[in-house]
Design a protein around this motif. Structure first.
Motif, PDB file in Angstrom:
ATOM      1  N   ALA A   7      -6.431   4.204 -10.819  1.00  0.00           N
ATOM      2  CA  ALA A   7      -7.667   4.948 -10.490  1.00  0.00           C
ATOM      3  C   ALA A   7      -7.477   3.452  -9.680  1.00  0.00           C
ATOM      4  N   LEU A   8      -7.538   2.031 -10.428  1.00  0.00           N
ATOM      5  CA  LEU A   8      -7.560   0.495 -10.153  1.00  0.00           C
ATOM      6  C   LEU A   8      -6.539   0.462  -8.695  1.00  0.00           C
ATOM      7  N   ILE A   9      -5.587   0.687  -8.862  1.00  0.00           N
ATOM      8  CA  ILE A   9      -4.679   0.812  -7.984  1.00  0.00           C
ATOM      9  C   ILE A   9      -4.857   1.225  -6.443  1.00  0.00           C
ATOM     10  N   GLU A  10      -5.653   2.182  -7.017  1.00  0.00           N
ATOM     11  CA  GLU A  10      -6.291   3.343  -5.085  1.00  0.00           C
ATOM     12  C   GLU A  10      -6.971   2.386  -4.794  1.00  0.00           C
ATOM     13  N   LYS A  11      -8.170   2.413  -6.016  1.00  0.00           N
ATOM     14  CA  LYS A  11      -9.251   1.151  -5.550  1.00  0.00           C
ATOM     15  C   LYS A  11      -8.416  -0.075  -4.728  1.00  0.00           C
ATOM     16  N   GLY A  12      -7.555  -0.360  -5.200  1.00  0.00           N
ATOM     17  CA  GLY A  12      -7.180  -2.242  -4.936  1.00  0.00           C
ATOM     18  C   GLY A  12      -6.468  -1.769  -3.736  1.00  0.00           C
ATOM     19  N   VAL A  13      -6.100  -0.517  -3.626  1.00  0.00           N
ATOM     20  CA  VAL A  13      -5.314  -0.088  -2.162  1.00  0.00           C
ATOM     21  C   VAL A  13      -6.341   0.088  -0.563  1.00  0.00           C
ATOM     22  N   GLU A  14      -7.453   0.645  -1.142  1.00  0.00           N
ATOM     23  CA  GLU A  14      -8.405   0.593  -0.612  1.00  0.00           C
ATOM     24  C   GLU A  14      -9.329  -0.391   0.225  1.00  0.00           C
ATOM     25  N   GLU A  15      -9.257  -1.185  -0.612  1.00  0.00           N
ATOM     26  CA  GLU A  15      -9.760  -1.999  -0.387  1.00  0.00           C
ATOM     27  C   GLU A  15      -9.067  -3.371   0.288  1.00  0.00           C
ATOM     28  N   LEU A  16      -7.734  -3.048   0.034  1.00  0.00           N
ATOM     29  CA  LEU A  16      -6.394  -4.371   0.825  1.00  0.00           C
ATOM     30  C   LEU A  16      -6.865  -3.976   2.148  1.00  0.00           C
ATOM     31  N   VAL A  17      -6.733  -2.635   1.957  1.00  0.00           N
ATOM     32  CA  VAL A  17      -6.987  -1.460   3.888  1.00  0.00           C
ATOM     33  C   VAL A  17      -7.957  -1.677   4.733  1.00  0.00           C
ATOM     34  N   GLU A  18      -9.298  -1.917   3.583  1.00  0.00           N
ATOM     35  CA  GLU A  18     -10.269  -2.117   4.489  1.00  0.00           C
ATOM     36  C   GLU A  18     -10.486  -3.993   5.254  1.00  0.00           C
ATOM     37  N   ALA A  19     -10.464  -5.109   4.530  1.00  0.00           N
ATOM     38  CA  ALA A  19      -9.714  -6.249   4.141  1.00  0.00           C
ATOM     39  C   ALA A  19      -8.828  -6.522   5.616  1.00  0.00           C
ATOM     40  N   ARG A  20      -7.714  -5.569   5.557  1.00  0.00           N
ATOM     41  CA  ARG A  20      -6.938  -5.773   7.416  1.00  0.00           C
ATOM     42  C   ARG A  20      -7.777  -4.984   8.184  1.00  0.00           C
ATOM     43  N   LYS A  21      -8.182  -4.270   7.629  1.00  0.00           N
ATOM     44  CA  LYS A  21      -8.730  -3.705   9.073  1.00  0.00           C
ATOM     45  C   LYS A  21      -9.467  -4.797  10.044  1.00  0.00           C
ATOM     46  N   ILE A  50      -3.685  -5.580  -7.816  1.00  0.00           N
ATOM     47  CA  ILE A  50      -2.807  -4.571  -7.549  1.00  0.00           C
ATOM     48  C   ILE A  50      -0.995  -4.550  -8.307  1.00  0.00           C
ATOM     49  N   ARG A  51      -0.945  -5.381  -8.044  1.00  0.00           N
ATOM     50  CA  ARG A  51       0.454  -5.930  -9.209  1.00  0.00           C
ATOM     51  C   ARG A  51       0.298  -5.186  -9.841  1.00  0.00           C
ATOM     52  N   TYR A  52      -0.288  -6.394 -10.533  1.00  0.00           N
ATOM     53  CA  TYR A  52      -0.785  -6.342 -12.691  1.00  0.00           C
ATOM     54  C   TYR A  52      -0.887  -5.144 -12.551  1.00  0.00           C
ATOM     55  N   GLN A  53      -1.938  -4.448 -12.354  1.00  0.00           N
ATOM     56  CA  GLN A  53      -1.413  -2.530 -12.544  1.00  0.00           C
ATOM     57  C   GLN A  53      -0.547  -2.080 -12.292  1.00  0.00           C
ATOM     58  N   ILE A  54       0.479  -2.208 -11.214  1.00  0.00           N
ATOM     59  CA  ILE A  54       1.886  -1.205 -11.353  1.00  0.00           C
ATOM     60  C   ILE A  54       2.597  -2.122 -11.912  1.00  0.00           C
ATOM     61  N   ASP A  55       2.593  -3.504 -12.445  1.00  0.00           N
ATOM     62  CA  ASP A  55       3.776  -3.635 -13.613  1.00  0.00           C
ATOM     63  C   ASP A  55       3.412  -3.480 -15.307  1.00  0.00           C
ATOM     64  N   LYS A  56       1.663  -3.254 -15.201  1.00  0.00           N
ATOM     65  CA  LYS A  56       2.069  -2.450 -16.449  1.00  0.00           C
ATOM     66  C   LYS A  56       1.776  -1.203 -16.210  1.00  0.00           C
ATOM     67  N   LEU A  57       2.189  -0.696 -15.587  1.00  0.00           N
ATOM     68  CA  LEU A  57       2.458   1.341 -15.192  1.00  0.00           C
ATOM     69  C   LEU A  57       3.975   1.306 -15.635  1.00  0.00           C
ATOM     70  N   GLY A  89       0.488  -1.019  -0.106  1.00  0.00           N
ATOM     71  CA  GLY A  89       0.114  -0.056  -0.498  1.00  0.00           C
ATOM     72  C   GLY A  89       0.841   1.292  -0.167  1.00  0.00           C
ATOM     73  N   ASP A  90       1.954   1.209   0.757  1.00  0.00           N
ATOM     74  CA  ASP A  90       2.944   2.643   1.056  1.00  0.00           C
ATOM     75  C   ASP A  90       3.729   2.322  -0.246  1.00  0.00           C
ATOM     76  N   LEU A  91       3.907   1.875  -1.016  1.00  0.00           N
ATOM     77  CA  LEU A  91       4.707   1.412  -2.215  1.00  0.00           C
ATOM     78  C   LEU A  91       3.634   1.878  -3.333  1.00  0.00           C
ATOM     79  N   SER A  92       2.458   1.164  -3.175  1.00  0.00           N
ATOM     80  CA  SER A  92       1.605   2.130  -4.315  1.00  0.00           C
ATOM     81  C   SER A  92       0.896   3.703  -3.876  1.00  0.00           C
ATOM     82  N   MET A  93       0.928   3.612  -3.101  1.00  0.00           N
ATOM     83  CA  MET A  93       0.050   5.406  -2.762  1.00  0.00           C
ATOM     84  C   MET A  93       1.495   7.140  -3.188  1.00  0.00           C
ATOM     85  N   ASN A  94       3.129   6.225  -2.372  1.00  0.00           N
ATOM     86  CA  ASN A  94       3.452   7.250  -2.432  1.00  0.00           C
ATOM     87  C   ASN A  94       4.999   6.912  -2.976  1.00  0.00           C
ATOM     88  N   HIS A  95       5.026   5.997  -4.396  1.00  0.00           N
ATOM     89  CA  HIS A  95       6.016   5.729  -5.208  1.00  0.00           C
ATOM     90  C   HIS A  95       5.562   5.851  -6.133  1.00  0.00           C
TER      91      HIS A  95
END
Length: 729
Positions: free
Chosen positions: A661-675, A701-708, A608-614
């Motif tokens: 947008a898909l990455i951000e949505k994926g991270v939000e869902e990931l955070v909620e699942a963790r909580k 999430i990784r799939y979208q990052i690797d495409k970017l 999540g950190d790398l997705s949003m901050n990098h």
């Protein structure tokens, strides 16, 4: 961060091999230089104490506490001559690593000064804080007392300026809080059971030893590149990264020429390992780029486990000296081979007989078949438990992937041994025996050539393969403590051999000939354990279906697989062999579930950190550059022509917007699942929730990052890429 990546690439590319001076002596002369081995014992101990200590080591005699002071005094003299100033009890808690607390050889002299001393009391027993290590609830925070106790069967050694004393680690109430204590119990159990069975064939056998030869696979990555990858540094693996255009598809790395920097690292590692008594023999490139292997000559299992734990620690230290970071994670890179630690296991007698090796006489070959079949019985009965013994959050990524066995335990025997077992099973009893009066019994078992180990093929997809005179437990992970697998395997074999002897003795008591009784029970067991034998492709979907029909454990969920430790048959096995009690097994499972959850927690937070901050900032920065370019094109050419000329840039701008947008949505869902998962109090249920609802979101999430990574300008991408991590050496 962009500058960090390119700075890391530049510095890594310029590194030169570190010069490693070869010792003046031959390896045989400096082997064990830093170990208080028998040679040192003989020199520094009296003849009487030396004899008593060797009796403890070789024959399992009770340690006489009265000799501890003299042993400690001898160790201290040797340590002083080697510049040692501290000592530590070196043990293996349930953290998968080792633990040590260094104390100096100093005490008050009662006159305002200090004296240097090391007593037998300090050698034999110490009291670490048991509440600060994983205990699965056996020790509470306010119940801190635990004991570390010297294991005389594993030699004391020197690391830097410290005398390291291998020890077990137990709670105040006697439960094992480590790997060594149950391992020693398992080795005792298999010794007793195997010795009893050996007496059918060789009455003079007094002891059976479990042997282990491990093969340590690992990756080396330049230290600067590693530092520029927060996911590698914090989780041990890359959570993102598009595959390199070239990776292992050319098959040109395996057994290839070892790179110069790596060769220097290996040389340095081997010299230090040999000085510590670790008999390193083999080194080579592995299949994946920047993947390598180190393997020693086999040793007694307890010592081999200690040496592997010591070597993994030593590898990290030596790697830093050479500008590397060693990666022991089972799957640090996606899409290429992961790393394992094949455990080559066998049993041998104090008279020099390898029990899983063939012989030249019918009696030898019946012994060979007996131990092969009873090993298979152990693996068949406890196949799910054996899988649990090697399962972890990290090894789960490797099993069933490139160059790793599937998450179904089966055994490959090869054509020759399979034919022998089939022959013995199907031939009528009256045809097997031909009583020849005083000449004894002629057993109709096809002669097994001495060169069988050279005729036996290898099945790379088999988790537990017979390889000539031993079994290779290939499913063990590279980061794991071998003791986990060895505790379960040796205990299971002890139980199988014990059960075998009970049934044979019953037939003998009923008047049956000993050899005939052995054959009858072996034939029964060949039929019983047939489902565990599989010589085909373990990667195929058909095998999964077939394995389930055979009644083998096909579960793939790591936290659910841990349940096998608490099966009634598992508890009965461990308790009957005196290895672990039910509460110890329950506690270890609590630790396993908690560790699994924590590893996924860390990975989820890092992702999540790398997705949003990098990733998103870099992608949107590039998107802005493209948008500015499109705007400039419109200003120069007008809207219609600029639209045609900027068609590719406009497409990339849109694609980046959609993917971020898909990455951000994926991270939000990931955070909620963790909580949601974190609110679960039961450790088992929490681990299952992390497996089912948290980890499943990683790949999306990784799939979208690797495409970017393929779209964003290379000069802006902050994280070292696979081509740099794997090919700069």
């Amino acid at each position: 961060m962009t500058n960090l990546r390119f700075g890391a690439v530049e510095s890594a590319s310029k590194r030169k091999p570190v010069e490693v001076l070869s010792p003046v002596e031959r390896p045989s002369e400096y082997f064990g230089k830093k170990v208080f081995n028998r040679q040192k014992m003989y020199k520094y101990l009296s003849a009487e104490v030396y004899t008593k200590l060797i009796d403890v080591i070789d024959n399992g005699a009770q340690l006489d506490r009265s000799i501890a002071d003299e042993v400690a005094k001898g160790m201290k003299r040797w340590a002083d001559e080697n510049g040692v100033t501290h000592y530590t009890h070196w043990f293996q808690p349930l953290t998968e690593g080792t633990a040590e607390k260094h104390d100096a050889f100093i005490e008050h002299d009662g006159k305002g000064g200090m004296i240097e001393e090391f007593s037998g009391k300090l050698l034999v027993q110490q009291e670490p804080d048991a509440s600060s290590f994983p205990s699965g609830g056996i020790r509470s925070t306010f119940e801190a007392r635990g004991y570390s106790a010297w294991d005389p069967t594993s030699p004391v050694f020197i690391m830097d300026d410290t005398l390291c004393i291998p020890t077990i680690f137990i709670s105040y109430t006697g439960e094992a809080l480590d790997y060594k204590a149950p391992l020693l119990r398992a080795l005792h159990a298999v010794n007793v059971a195997a010795t009893d069975v050996c007496h059918y064939f060789y009455p003079d056998v007094k002891k059976v030893v479990s042997n282990l030869g491990w093969e340590q696979e690992y990756f080396l990555v330049d230290a600067d590149l590693y530092a520029a990858r927060p996911d590698l540094a914090l989780t041990g693996r890359t959570l993102m990264g598009h595959s390199s255009a070239k990776d292992q598809q050319m098959d040109d790395h395996y057994f290839g020429t070892i790179p110069e920097r790596v060769q220097a690292f290996m040389k340095d590692l081997e010299i230090q390992a040999l000085e510590l008594g670790i008999p390193c023999k083999t080194r080579h490139n592995e299949v994946a780029p920047n993947q390598f292997e180190c393997a020693p000559i086999f040793e007694e299992t307890n010592l081999a486990v200690d040496h592997n734990m010591l070597l993994m620690s030593l590898m990290k230290k030596v790697a830093r000296k050479h500008g590397f970071q060693v990666l022991l994670h089972e799957k640090p890179f996606d899409g290429i081979n992961g790393s394992g630690k094949h455990n080559n296991w066998s049993l041998s007698t104090d008279t020099g007989i390898l029990l899983h090796g063939t012989g030249k006489t019918p009696k030898d070959n019946l012994r060979f078949i007996t131990f092969i079949v009873e090993t298979l019985m152990a693996v068949y009965k406890h196949n799910g438990l054996l899988k649990a013994s090697i399962m972890s959050a990290t090894n789960a990524h490797r099993l069933g992937a490139n160059e790793a066995p599937p998450a179904i335990v089966s055994s490959f025997l090869g054509n020759q041994v399979s034919e022998v077992l089939d022959h013995l099973e199907k031939t009528p009893t009256k045809d097997i025996f031909n009583i020849e009066g005083k000449h004894g019994v002629n057993i109709d078992i096809p002669e097994i050539p001495d060169i069988m180990q050279d005729n036996t093929d290898r099945n790379r997809t088999s988790p537990f393969a017979f390889t000539g005179n031993r079994f290779e437990f290939r499913a063990v992970g590279s980061e794991a403590n071998c003791a986990s697998a060895m505790i379960t395997l040796n205990t299971a074999v002890a139980e199988a051999l014990q059960d075998f002897k009970v049934r044979v003795d019953k037939l003998i008591a009923n008047g049956q000939d000993t050899i005939e009784a052995i054959i009858e029970v072996v034939r029964q067991d060949i039929k019983t354990c047939a489902p565990i034998r599989f010589d085909g492709n373990g990667y195929s979907d058909e095998w999964v279906e077939e394995a389930e029909k055979r009644g083998l454990d096909v579960e793939r969920s790591c936290p659910v697989i841990f349940d096998r430790y608490l099966d009634e048959a598992s508890i009965k096995m461990f308790e009957s062999q005196g290895v672990m009690k039910k509460n110890e097994l329950e506690a270890r499972n609590e630790v396993k579930w908690e560790t699994y959850t924590k590893k996924l927690q860390i990975e989820a937070r890092v992702l999540g950190d790398l997705s949003m901050n990098h990733i998103i900032p870099v992608a949107t920065h590039y998107q802005s550059q493209l948008a500015k370019n499109v705007g400039n094109m419109i200003a120069i050419f007008g809207a219609d022509e600029a639209k045609k000329l900027s068609e590719r840039n406009i497409s990339i701008i849109k694609d980046i917007a959609e993917r971020t947008a898909l990455i951000e949505k994926g991270v939000e869902e990931l955070v909620e699942a963790r909580k949601k998962a974190n609110k679960i109090e039961n450790e088992r249920e929490k681990a299952i929730a992390y497996h089912d609802t948290v980890e499943t979101k990683f790949d999306t999430i990784r799939y979208q990052i690797d495409k970017l990574e393929l779209e964003v300008s290379d000069e802006l991408w902050t994280l070292p890429k696979y081509r740099e991590l794997l090919f700069i050496r």
